[in-house]
Design a protein around this motif. Sequence first.
Motif, PDB file in Angstrom:
ATOM      1  N   ASN A  22       0.853  -1.191   0.000  1.00  0.00           N
ATOM      2  CA  ASN A  22       0.000   0.000   0.000  1.00  0.00           C
ATOM      3  C   ASN A  22       0.887   1.238   0.000  1.00  0.00           C
ATOM      4  O   ASN A  22       0.864   2.033   0.927  1.00  0.00           O
ATOM      5  CB  ASN A  22      -0.947  -0.009   1.204  1.00  0.00           C
ATOM      6  N   GLU A  67     -17.192  -3.163  -3.353  1.00  0.00           N
ATOM      7  CA  GLU A  67     -16.898  -1.737  -3.287  1.00  0.00           C
ATOM      8  C   GLU A  67     -17.154  -1.259  -1.880  1.00  0.00           C
ATOM      9  O   GLU A  67     -18.070  -1.743  -1.203  1.00  0.00           O
ATOM     10  CB  GLU A  67     -17.685  -0.933  -4.320  1.00  0.00           C
ATOM     11  N   SER A  84     -13.230   2.689  -2.393  1.00  0.00           N
ATOM     12  CA  SER A  84     -12.383   1.668  -3.026  1.00  0.00           C
ATOM     13  C   SER A  84     -13.249   0.657  -3.769  1.00  0.00           C
ATOM     14  O   SER A  84     -14.403   0.427  -3.407  1.00  0.00           O
ATOM     15  CB  SER A  84     -11.507   0.952  -1.992  1.00  0.00           C
ATOM     16  N   ARG A  85     -12.667   0.087  -4.805  1.00  0.00           N
ATOM     17  CA  ARG A  85     -13.266  -1.024  -5.539  1.00  0.00           C
ATOM     18  C   ARG A  85     -12.244  -2.144  -5.533  1.00  0.00           C
ATOM     19  O   ARG A  85     -11.073  -1.922  -5.847  1.00  0.00           O
ATOM     20  CB  ARG A  85     -13.602  -0.607  -6.962  1.00  0.00           C
ATOM     21  N   HIS A  99      -7.366  -6.967  -3.614  1.00  0.00           N
ATOM     22  CA  HIS A  99      -6.667  -5.974  -4.426  1.00  0.00           C
ATOM     23  C   HIS A  99      -7.634  -4.820  -4.655  1.00  0.00           C
ATOM     24  O   HIS A  99      -8.741  -5.029  -5.160  1.00  0.00           O
ATOM     25  CB  HIS A  99      -6.215  -6.561  -5.753  1.00  0.00           C
ATOM     26  N   VAL A 101      -8.368  -0.649  -5.924  1.00  0.00           N
ATOM     27  CA  VAL A 101      -8.092   0.656  -6.498  1.00  0.00           C
ATOM     28  C   VAL A 101      -8.909   1.610  -5.643  1.00  0.00           C
ATOM     29  O   VAL A 101     -10.082   1.341  -5.365  1.00  0.00           O
ATOM     30  CB  VAL A 101      -8.531   0.728  -7.977  1.00  0.00           C
ATOM     31  N   TRP A 102      -8.313   2.714  -5.179  1.00  0.00           N
ATOM     32  CA  TRP A 102      -8.993   3.577  -4.221  1.00  0.00           C
ATOM     33  C   TRP A 102      -8.635   5.038  -4.435  1.00  0.00           C
ATOM     34  O   TRP A 102      -7.656   5.360  -5.117  1.00  0.00           O
ATOM     35  CB  TRP A 102      -8.653   3.151  -2.790  1.00  0.00           C
ATOM     36  N   GLY A 111      -4.923   8.966  -4.715  1.00  0.00           N
ATOM     37  CA  GLY A 111      -5.396   7.602  -4.525  1.00  0.00           C
ATOM     38  C   GLY A 111      -4.302   6.635  -4.906  1.00  0.00           C
ATOM     39  O   GLY A 111      -3.138   7.006  -4.999  1.00  0.00           O
ATOM     40  N   GLY A 112      -4.690   5.391  -5.163  1.00  0.00           N
ATOM     41  CA  GLY A 112      -3.687   4.404  -5.530  1.00  0.00           C
ATOM     42  C   GLY A 112      -4.261   3.009  -5.603  1.00  0.00           C
ATOM     43  O   GLY A 112      -5.462   2.808  -5.769  1.00  0.00           O
ATOM     44  N   GLU A 113      -3.377   2.058  -5.468  1.00  0.00           N
ATOM     45  CA  GLU A 113      -3.733   0.643  -5.435  1.00  0.00           C
ATOM     46  C   GLU A 113      -3.145   0.042  -4.170  1.00  0.00           C
ATOM     47  O   GLU A 113      -2.094   0.482  -3.702  1.00  0.00           O
ATOM     48  CB  GLU A 113      -3.173  -0.092  -6.650  1.00  0.00           C
ATOM     49  N   SER A 114      -3.819  -0.948  -3.631  1.00  0.00           N
ATOM     50  CA  SER A 114      -3.312  -1.619  -2.441  1.00  0.00           C
ATOM     51  C   SER A 114      -3.674  -3.087  -2.481  1.00  0.00           C
ATOM     52  O   SER A 114      -4.630  -3.482  -3.140  1.00  0.00           O
ATOM     53  CB  SER A 114      -3.836  -0.958  -1.159  1.00  0.00           C
ATOM     54  N   ARG A 115      -2.882  -3.875  -1.776  1.00  0.00           N
ATOM     55  CA  ARG A 115      -3.101  -5.313  -1.679  1.00  0.00           C
ATOM     56  C   ARG A 115      -3.040  -5.740  -0.218  1.00  0.00           C
ATOM     57  O   ARG A 115      -2.228  -5.236   0.546  1.00  0.00           O
ATOM     58  CB  ARG A 115      -2.043  -6.075  -2.481  1.00  0.00           C
TER      59      ARG A 115
END
Length: 121
Positions: A22, A67, A84-85, A99, A101-102, A111-115
């Motif tokens: 993240n 979501e 987030s989705r 996973h 996207v937010w 925003g960004g991506e996180s796992r």
Amino acid sequence: MDTAFSPVAERLHNRRFAVANNAQGLSGAGTVFHYVVDGNAITSHYQGGRIRIGNQVGRVTGLDTIELLFQCLTTEGEMLAGWSRGTVGLDQAGRTTLHFVWGWLSGATGGGESRYVELVE
């Protein structure tokens, strides 16, 4: 429980998750998320690391998608909120993965991506 959403419910309900990646977000080492699923409704509480307390509310949108809206209070006293989705999956060890996207809605921009990966005791 709606059987159309049961695969996600089975992978999330009453399970805990830790951050796997993240880079752009606030949650990190020490942040733990605990999810509850009721039909297609999802709630979560999280804390640890820079997060003093946070919660999420959302819904299951497909066989492996969700979501969420989230809000938190940081250890520095900041109040933040976002959306987030996500996609629910499995890793090679059989642990549930998330996973996302937010993006931020209040208190920050971007925003960004996180796992995330399931904590198995």
